[in-house]
Design a protein around this motif. Structure first.
Motif, PDB file in Angstrom:
ATOM      1  N   ALA A  24       0.833  -1.206   0.000  1.00  0.00           N
ATOM      2  CA  ALA A  24       0.000   0.000   0.000  1.00  0.00           C
ATOM      3  C   ALA A  24       0.865   1.253   0.000  1.00  0.00           C
ATOM      4  CB  ALA A  24      -0.930  -0.007   1.211  1.00  0.00           C
ATOM      5  N   VAL A  25       1.892   1.273   0.858  1.00  0.00           N
ATOM      6  CA  VAL A  25       2.783   2.439   0.921  1.00  0.00           C
ATOM      7  C   VAL A  25       3.474   2.653  -0.419  1.00  0.00           C
ATOM      8  CG1 VAL A  25       4.888   3.339   1.984  1.00  0.00           C
ATOM      9  CG2 VAL A  25       3.118   2.287   3.413  1.00  0.00           C
ATOM     10  N   LEU A  26       3.934   1.587  -1.026  1.00  0.00           N
ATOM     11  CA  LEU A  26       4.598   1.678  -2.332  1.00  0.00           C
ATOM     12  C   LEU A  26       3.685   2.341  -3.361  1.00  0.00           C
ATOM     13  CD1 LEU A  26       6.848   0.932  -4.364  1.00  0.00           C
ATOM     14  CD2 LEU A  26       5.749  -1.309  -4.600  1.00  0.00           C
ATOM     15  N   ARG A  27       2.435   1.942  -3.397  1.00  0.00           N
ATOM     16  CA  ARG A  27       1.501   2.486  -4.377  1.00  0.00           C
ATOM     17  C   ARG A  27       1.142   3.940  -4.092  1.00  0.00           C
ATOM     18  NH1 ARG A  27       1.452  -2.763  -4.569  1.00  0.00           N
ATOM     19  NH2 ARG A  27       0.669  -3.886  -6.416  1.00  0.00           N
ATOM     20  N   VAL A  28       0.977   4.274  -2.829  1.00  0.00           N
ATOM     21  CA  VAL A  28       0.692   5.674  -2.483  1.00  0.00           C
ATOM     22  C   VAL A  28       1.854   6.568  -2.893  1.00  0.00           C
ATOM     23  CG1 VAL A  28       0.343   7.272  -0.560  1.00  0.00           C
ATOM     24  CG2 VAL A  28      -0.914   5.114  -0.620  1.00  0.00           C
ATOM     25  N   VAL A  29       3.073   6.120  -2.629  1.00  0.00           N
ATOM     26  CA  VAL A  29       4.252   6.902  -3.007  1.00  0.00           C
ATOM     27  C   VAL A  29       4.317   7.098  -4.522  1.00  0.00           C
ATOM     28  CG1 VAL A  29       6.781   6.870  -3.098  1.00  0.00           C
ATOM     29  CG2 VAL A  29       5.599   6.287  -0.967  1.00  0.00           C
ATOM     30  N   LEU A  30       4.044   6.050  -5.267  1.00  0.00           N
ATOM     31  CA  LEU A  30       4.093   6.152  -6.729  1.00  0.00           C
ATOM     32  C   LEU A  30       2.993   7.063  -7.272  1.00  0.00           C
ATOM     33  CD1 LEU A  30       4.937   2.487  -7.786  1.00  0.00           C
ATOM     34  CD2 LEU A  30       6.360   4.513  -8.089  1.00  0.00           C
ATOM     35  N   ILE A  31       1.812   7.034  -6.668  1.00  0.00           N
ATOM     36  CA  ILE A  31       0.737   7.917  -7.129  1.00  0.00           C
ATOM     37  C   ILE A  31       1.083   9.371  -6.837  1.00  0.00           C
ATOM     38  CG2 ILE A  31      -1.681   8.559  -6.758  1.00  0.00           C
ATOM     39  CD1 ILE A  31      -2.239   5.563  -6.231  1.00  0.00           C
ATOM     40  N   LEU A  32       1.627   9.636  -5.644  1.00  0.00           N
ATOM     41  CA  LEU A  32       2.064  10.998  -5.326  1.00  0.00           C
ATOM     42  C   LEU A  32       3.172  11.439  -6.274  1.00  0.00           C
ATOM     43  CD1 LEU A  32       2.064  10.808  -1.413  1.00  0.00           C
ATOM     44  CD2 LEU A  32       0.377  11.937  -2.890  1.00  0.00           C
ATOM     45  N   TYR A  33       4.099  10.514  -6.559  1.00  0.00           N
ATOM     46  CA  TYR A  33       5.167  10.842  -7.506  1.00  0.00           C
ATOM     47  C   TYR A  33       4.604  11.137  -8.890  1.00  0.00           C
ATOM     48  CZ  TYR A  33       8.826  10.144 -10.937  1.00  0.00           C
ATOM     49  OH  TYR A  33       9.655  10.296 -12.022  1.00  0.00           O
ATOM     50  N   SER A  34       3.584  10.391  -9.304  1.00  0.00           N
ATOM     51  CA  SER A  34       3.004  10.593 -10.636  1.00  0.00           C
ATOM     52  C   SER A  34       2.436  12.001 -10.781  1.00  0.00           C
ATOM     53  CB  SER A  34       1.913   9.550 -10.915  1.00  0.00           C
ATOM     54  OG  SER A  34       0.750   9.802 -10.162  1.00  0.00           O
ATOM     55  N   GLU A  35       1.839  12.512  -9.697  1.00  0.00           N
ATOM     56  CA  GLU A  35       1.298  13.873  -9.745  1.00  0.00           C
ATOM     57  C   GLU A  35       2.416  14.892  -9.897  1.00  0.00           C
ATOM     58  OE1 GLU A  35      -0.948  14.259  -6.175  1.00  0.00           O
ATOM     59  OE2 GLU A  35      -2.456  12.769  -6.754  1.00  0.00           O
ATOM     60  N   TRP A  36       3.513  14.692  -9.156  1.00  0.00           N
ATOM     61  CA  TRP A  36       4.655  15.610  -9.275  1.00  0.00           C
ATOM     62  C   TRP A  36       5.300  15.494 -10.650  1.00  0.00           C
ATOM     63  CZ3 TRP A  36       9.786  14.790 -10.362  1.00  0.00           C
ATOM     64  CH2 TRP A  36      10.638  15.888 -10.181  1.00  0.00           C
ATOM     65  N   HIS A  37       5.490  14.261 -11.108  1.00  0.00           N
ATOM     66  CA  HIS A  37       6.151  14.031 -12.396  1.00  0.00           C
ATOM     67  C   HIS A  37       5.352  14.653 -13.540  1.00  0.00           C
ATOM     68  CE1 HIS A  37       8.625  11.631 -15.274  1.00  0.00           C
ATOM     69  NE2 HIS A  37       7.516  11.725 -16.006  1.00  0.00           N
ATOM     70  N   ASP A  38       4.055  14.436 -13.554  1.00  0.00           N
ATOM     71  CA  ASP A  38       3.224  14.957 -14.636  1.00  0.00           C
ATOM     72  C   ASP A  38       3.210  16.476 -14.670  1.00  0.00           C
ATOM     73  OD1 ASP A  38       2.675  12.355 -15.253  1.00  0.00           O
ATOM     74  OD2 ASP A  38       0.617  12.357 -14.485  1.00  0.00           O
ATOM     75  N   ALA A  39       3.388  17.092 -13.491  1.00  0.00           N
ATOM     76  CA  ALA A  39       3.387  18.554 -13.427  1.00  0.00           C
ATOM     77  C   ALA A  39       4.712  19.156 -13.879  1.00  0.00           C
ATOM     78  CB  ALA A  39       3.067  19.008 -12.006  1.00  0.00           C
ATOM     79  N   HIS A  40       5.769  18.351 -13.947  1.00  0.00           N
ATOM     80  CA  HIS A  40       7.098  18.888 -14.252  1.00  0.00           C
ATOM     81  C   HIS A  40       7.752  18.275 -15.482  1.00  0.00           C
ATOM     82  CE1 HIS A  40       6.590  19.896  -9.943  1.00  0.00           C
ATOM     83  NE2 HIS A  40       7.393  20.910 -10.199  1.00  0.00           N
ATOM     84  N   SER A  41       7.058  17.376 -16.158  1.00  0.00           N
ATOM     85  CA  SER A  41       7.688  16.696 -17.294  1.00  0.00           C
ATOM     86  C   SER A  41       6.750  16.665 -18.494  1.00  0.00           C
ATOM     87  CB  SER A  41       8.087  15.269 -16.905  1.00  0.00           C
ATOM     88  OG  SER A  41       8.612  14.563 -18.006  1.00  0.00           O
ATOM     89  N   ILE A  42       7.334  16.775 -19.680  1.00  0.00           N
ATOM     90  CA  ILE A  42       6.543  16.667 -20.907  1.00  0.00           C
ATOM     91  C   ILE A  42       6.081  15.226 -21.107  1.00  0.00           C
ATOM     92  CG2 ILE A  42       6.607  16.919 -23.416  1.00  0.00           C
ATOM     93  CD1 ILE A  42       8.617  19.161 -23.057  1.00  0.00           C
ATOM     94  N   VAL A  43       6.982  14.273 -20.840  1.00  0.00           N
ATOM     95  CA  VAL A  43       6.631  12.852 -20.928  1.00  0.00           C
ATOM     96  C   VAL A  43       5.938  12.450 -19.634  1.00  0.00           C
ATOM     97  CG1 VAL A  43       7.504  10.520 -21.236  1.00  0.00           C
ATOM     98  CG2 VAL A  43       8.627  12.425 -22.398  1.00  0.00           C
ATOM     99  N   ARG A 177      -0.170   4.024 -12.843  1.00  0.00           N
ATOM    100  CA  ARG A 177      -0.210   4.885 -14.028  1.00  0.00           C
ATOM    101  C   ARG A 177      -1.640   5.161 -14.478  1.00  0.00           C
ATOM    102  NH1 ARG A 177       2.617   3.084 -18.973  1.00  0.00           N
ATOM    103  NH2 ARG A 177       2.409   5.288 -19.519  1.00  0.00           N
ATOM    104  N   GLY A 178      -2.596   4.391 -13.943  1.00  0.00           N
ATOM    105  CA  GLY A 178      -3.992   4.685 -14.223  1.00  0.00           C
ATOM    106  C   GLY A 178      -4.684   3.693 -15.131  1.00  0.00           C
ATOM    107  N   SER A 179      -4.130   2.497 -15.310  1.00  0.00           N
ATOM    108  CA  SER A 179      -4.835   1.465 -16.077  1.00  0.00           C
ATOM    109  C   SER A 179      -5.825   0.755 -15.168  1.00  0.00           C
ATOM    110  CB  SER A 179      -3.844   0.457 -16.656  1.00  0.00           C
ATOM    111  OG  SER A 179      -4.524  -0.626 -17.256  1.00  0.00           O
ATOM    112  N   SER A 180      -6.980   0.419 -15.708  1.00  0.00           N
ATOM    113  CA  SER A 180      -8.059  -0.151 -14.894  1.00  0.00           C
ATOM    114  C   SER A 180      -8.019  -1.669 -14.818  1.00  0.00           C
ATOM    115  CB  SER A 180      -9.417   0.278 -15.463  1.00  0.00           C
ATOM    116  OG  SER A 180      -9.606  -0.254 -16.770  1.00  0.00           O
ATOM    117  N   GLU A 181      -6.955  -2.307 -15.275  1.00  0.00           N
ATOM    118  CA  GLU A 181      -6.910  -3.770 -15.307  1.00  0.00           C
ATOM    119  C   GLU A 181      -7.089  -4.391 -13.930  1.00  0.00           C
ATOM    120  OE1 GLU A 181      -6.971  -5.428 -18.029  1.00  0.00           O
ATOM    121  OE2 GLU A 181      -6.701  -3.666 -19.292  1.00  0.00           O
TER     122      GLU A 181
END
Length: 457
Positions: A24-43, A177-181
């Motif tokens: 759970a902690v791993l996934r929360v960290v990655l989701i928080l990172y995804s928000e930061w990454h998307d705000a600062h990166s073109i890719v 990353r947001g896939s619903s699988e």
């Protein structure tokens, strides 16, 4: 392995509760990172599909324009609701968009957290299936431990196997990353759990829901019916007439009617609200999909070569190459045939579903990395009954990943460098099919069924 060595090994494995917290902690960290990454990166870290889901939820919630109104026959009679299919490329059940409505009124990443929770539920289901239906019946495949430590050994073994799913980079990367699988995997595992528990009505309902969510789980219906009938073995042996008589038994018919009824009712409700766009985008589109974009499947190249032409000006041979039946016939023959035969032989539903799904994905017209989760989901349930040397395991892993890496290296030239490498990419797609087929054959050859466990399958 001596008992004291076994106990030491068990002590080094975290408990399942600890494993869930880490996951759970791993996934929360990655989701928080995804928000930061998307705000600062073109890719972007977030998958484009997540934006499609989110837009579809917004279209349902805010039907601002006349063209965004649901087109179902009953929609105007009771309420005004938006049309998720106004969002181009949304080709899923509207229930997914409804689940993601909190993306609008709570937080844009709500859906990612939902998918992460489903990941954890899937890990818990894998653990429960292992403890209840797999490990207690595979003691001959486990080290010789005392009765006092056997339960402890099973818990440690089940935790370790569940960790191969919960801590699998492919799994947690795709969900964060947001896939619903992950939602679909939850429905599939619940179907499997109820089937192993012989709660056939619950399994039938879950199978109908799974097939509504994404059509491919319908292939499991064959093996479920086959397994239900195989539980009433009367010693007459296996032949076609005997099989046919058992397949039309009362329990099998009830299972089919209940699962089909669930699928039809859910589809009818969605059609009543969203009309033909739902029917086409969620189901009919996939029956005539001609995707010429490069993907692991070698069929992409056949479609690419004939993509620009119409059926009228194409030769019979070229029409055959681009026809959906070119892939559909071998795909369904293998996935349904293995379900029927292995189900009757009581090989065990986790193994049967793994083989069915593997062949379905391998021969699908479109195959991306997220499709691999459909069958790797079952691997933790198979490991206790697969008798392979560590060298064979390493070879399987190397071939499975190596053929993908070989393809990706060539796809990079096409996608990012713009090189004309379509033919080379197609050759690598053929290597991918051969390599993955070999891996499946090795796993099947190493699988050891267990009579007492099969009776629960």
């Amino acid at each position: 392995m001596q008992p004291n060595t076994s106990a030491a090994w068990q002590d080094r494995i975290p408990g399942f509760g600890t494993l869930l917290v880490i996951s759970a902690v791993l996934r929360v960290v990655l989701i928080l990172y995804s928000e930061w990454h998307d705000a600062h990166s073109i890719v972007k870290y977030t998958d484009i599909d997540y934006r499609v889901f989110s837009d579809a939820a917004r279209f349902i919630l805010f039907p601002k324009h006349q063209g965004n109104i649901a087109k179902g026959p009953l929609a105007p009679l009771f309420f005004t609701v938006g049309d998720p299919y106004a969002r181009e490329t949304y080709r899923y059940t509207p229930l997914l968009a409804i689940l993601l409505l909190p993306n609008e009124w709570l937080h844009p990443s709500f859906g990612k957290y939902l998918f992460a929770v489903c990941d954890l539920i899937n890990g818990a289901l894998i653990y429960q299936i292992l403890m209840s239906h797999i490990l207690p019946h595979t003691k001959s495949l486990t080290p010789d431990v005392s009765a006092k430590n056997s339960k402890r050994f099973m818990r440690a073994h089940a935790s370790l196997l569940a960790a191969t799913h919960l801590l699998n980079p492919l799994v947690f990367t795709i969900s964060t990353r947001g896939s619903s699988e992950a939602i679909l995997c939850t429905f599939v595992l619940l179907t499997l759990f109820y089937a192993l528990e012989r709660r056939h009505n619950a399994a039938a309902v879950m199978l109908g829901l799974s097939a509504h969510w994404k059509i491919y789980p319908i292939i499991y219906g064959v093996s479920c019916v086959s397994a239900i009938t195989s539980q009433r073995v009367d010693g007459k042996g296996w032949n076609f007439s005997h099989l046919l008589r058992r397949l039309v038994g009362r329990e099998a018919i009830c299972f089919v009617l209940l699962s089909a009824g669930t699928f039809i009712i859910l589809g009818a409700i969605c059609y009543a609200v969203w009309g033909y766009p739902f029917l086409y985008e969620a189901y009919l589109y996939h029956t005539d999909r001609r995707d010429h974009r490069h993907n692991f499947s070698p069929y992409f190249y056949l479609i690419y070569l004939t993509y620009s032409g119409t059926s009228a000006n194409l030769s019979t041979w070229r029409q055959l190459l681009r026809s959906p039946f070119t892939s559909l016939i071998p795909q369904l023959t293998l996935s349904l045939g293995t379900g029927l035969v292995f189900g009757q032989l009581s090989a065990g539903l986790p193994f049967v579903w793994f083989v069915q799904t593997f062949t379905f994905v391998l021969f699908n017209r479109v195959c991306t990395s997220q499709y691999f989760i459909w069958y790797t989901l079952f691997i933790p349930l198979l490991v206790p009954r697969i008798n392979l040397s560590w060298k064979k395991w390493v070879m399987c892993g190397a071939v499975w990943m190596g053929t993908q890496a070989l393809w990706l290296a060539e796809a990079y030239k096409l996608e990012f460098l713009g090189d004309d490498v379509f033919f080379g990419l197609w050759v690598r797609s053929l290597v991918y099919v051969v390599g993955h087929a070999w891996v499946l054959g090795v796993i099947m050859s190493g699988y050891i069924p267990h009579v007492s466990c099969n009776q629960h399958s």
